[in-house]
Design a protein around this motif. Sequence first.
Motif, short mmCIF file in Angstrom:
data_model
loop_
_atom_site.label_atom_id
_atom_site.label_comp_id
_atom_site.label_asym_id
_atom_site.label_seq_id
_atom_site.Cartn_x
_atom_site.Cartn_y
_atom_site.Cartn_z
N ILE A 403 0.91 -1.27 -0.03
CA ILE A 403 0.02 0.15 0.06
C ILE A 403 1.06 1.22 0.09
O ILE A 403 0.67 2.32 -0.69
CB ILE A 403 -1.16 -0.15 1.37
N ALA A 404 2.01 1.27 0.90
CA ALA A 404 2.60 2.50 0.91
C ALA A 404 3.45 2.67 -0.28
O ALA A 404 3.70 3.77 -0.60
CB ALA A 404 3.94 2.22 2.01
N SER A 405 3.83 1.41 -1.25
CA SER A 405 4.54 1.53 -2.60
C SER A 405 3.49 2.14 -3.57
O SER A 405 3.83 2.64 -4.72
CB SER A 405 5.12 0.47 -3.04
N ARG A 406 2.15 1.98 -3.30
CA ARG A 406 1.24 2.34 -4.45
C ARG A 406 0.51 3.58 -4.11
O ARG A 406 -0.51 3.94 -4.87
CB ARG A 406 0.16 1.19 -4.52
N GLY A 407 1.10 4.48 -3.07
CA GLY A 407 0.22 5.82 -2.92
C GLY A 407 -0.46 5.98 -1.82
O GLY A 407 -1.24 6.96 -1.37
N GLY A 408 -0.30 4.83 -0.84
CA GLY A 408 -1.12 5.02 0.65
C GLY A 408 -2.36 4.47 0.70
O GLY A 408 -2.94 4.18 -0.43
N ASP A 409 -2.72 4.42 1.93
CA ASP A 409 -4.42 3.97 1.93
C ASP A 409 -5.23 4.83 1.45
O ASP A 409 -6.50 4.27 1.80
CB ASP A 409 -4.55 3.52 3.63
N GLY A 410 -5.05 5.99 1.06
CA GLY A 410 -6.12 6.82 0.49
C GLY A 410 -6.39 6.24 -1.01
O GLY A 410 -7.57 6.79 -1.60
N SER A 411 -5.47 5.60 -1.60
CA SER A 411 -5.72 5.06 -3.01
C SER A 411 -6.56 3.56 -2.90
O SER A 411 -5.94 2.56 -2.20
CB SER A 411 -4.64 4.88 -3.73
N ALA A 412 -7.59 3.74 -3.65
CA ALA A 412 -8.47 2.29 -3.75
C ALA A 412 -7.48 1.48 -4.33
O ALA A 412 -7.62 0.29 -4.06
CB ALA A 412 -9.71 2.58 -4.25
#
Length: 472
Positions: A403-412
């Motif tokens: 999740i951190a590598s893909r933009g954080g938990d704000g990104s679905a």
Amino acid sequence: MLATSLIALDSTILATAVPSIVDDLGGLGQFPWLFSVYLLAQAVSVPVYAKVADTFGRKPVILFGIGLFLLGSILCGLAWNMGSLIVMRAVQGLGAGAVLPLTTTIAADIYTVAERAKTQGYIASVWAVSSVVGPTLGGVFSQFTSWRWIFFVNIPFCLLAGAMLWRNYDESVERRRHRIDYAGAGLLTVALTLLILAVLEGGQAWDWGSWQSISAFVVGGVLLVVFGLVERRAAEPVLPLETLTRRLIVATCLIGIGIGAVLVGLTSYVPTFLERSTGATPIVAGLAVAALTIGWPISASQSGRLYMRVGFRPTALLGLVVATVGALALWLTSSTPSVWATAGSCLVVGLGLGLVATPTLIAAQASVPWNERAVVTGTNMFMRSIGSAVGVAIFGAIANAIIASRGGDGSADAVRAGSTGVFLAVLVAAVISILAGLLMPHTRAEDVEHGGSGERVDAVPQAAGEPERAAG
């Protein structure tokens, strides 16, 4: 079943009430401890309760556990801040540590090997019902009355369960002097507390490389080694090490670790995955997970016919393969999220686990005499707790990294990718469990019908009205 419902309902009813509890008591940063301290207290107390039940009988121990759970529930309902609620949850967990393993142990005492699968299926069905009823009740109490009623609702059920066991369950236990292993019980409890705490809170409350994490692992490991040395000299060890050297017990314990990991992976990440990737409501996402607990009792109740014909090992291996197929389907379909596909995959996993958990537990129980049965049952359930605790740590690390590598938990998309990574890890755990299943010896039901080991049974339980069945 009623005693089991206390624990099953409590494990599902609290999650939906957390926002209301935080609004009333505060302590947003502390609320994860409501779950961690309960699981910790339950897990570390299981081995001790199991040994006491093998020594003094099941009835006094399970009644004590129900009473402690009742006390904890009342105190939780009266909590005045988050800190007090966390302490009272620990009391509840200590009560649950006695109730959960002894319900299945008592069922093993009063039913034959052929009958146990159906009764374990009944007990498993309690979890299926609770997975639906629990979150619903939690939401109803929080919205229309008070969150405190999620604890007060336990009062009548505790009293009813205790009264029914007091009246209907009779057992005959050999009365003799026992040398209680206080040193072993103390060392085991402290060691397990430190190790499980380190696993549960590592990467959460503190970093994995912090002094708290390293100290907990090192001290817990040292105390576990000291415990092993003490048990070798104990007259009546709290955890007989000889029992853990038997191939069947070791194999079923390893399978238990895998079951715990698979369960926590699905129940923890499927709801979030569906809510963020498909827009499903919490209720719909919860029902998708409930498909797992629906499939479990269906297959568990029918597993007896299978293991009576082909043996425990083939039945368990079949279940492991089915669960692995379900985990594979979940991973493959996660790239194109669908509530129905996810629910169907969870149902298949549940059907597989029902064919694994029940036969392996019954095989372990039936292979030992009465005075070791609770210890074997408790050890099996403790290993599931270990699998869940380790699974939480590993799956959490995988999900957080992705999740951190893909933009954080704000990104679905990031949350979906993180969940897909967890589902792949669940699949790996299921495959490893198949390897553990291959370690099981070829044991048929008739080989263990009368205790398996041929050792003297020190106490013969007797269910009211069923003396011949209990003796069998």
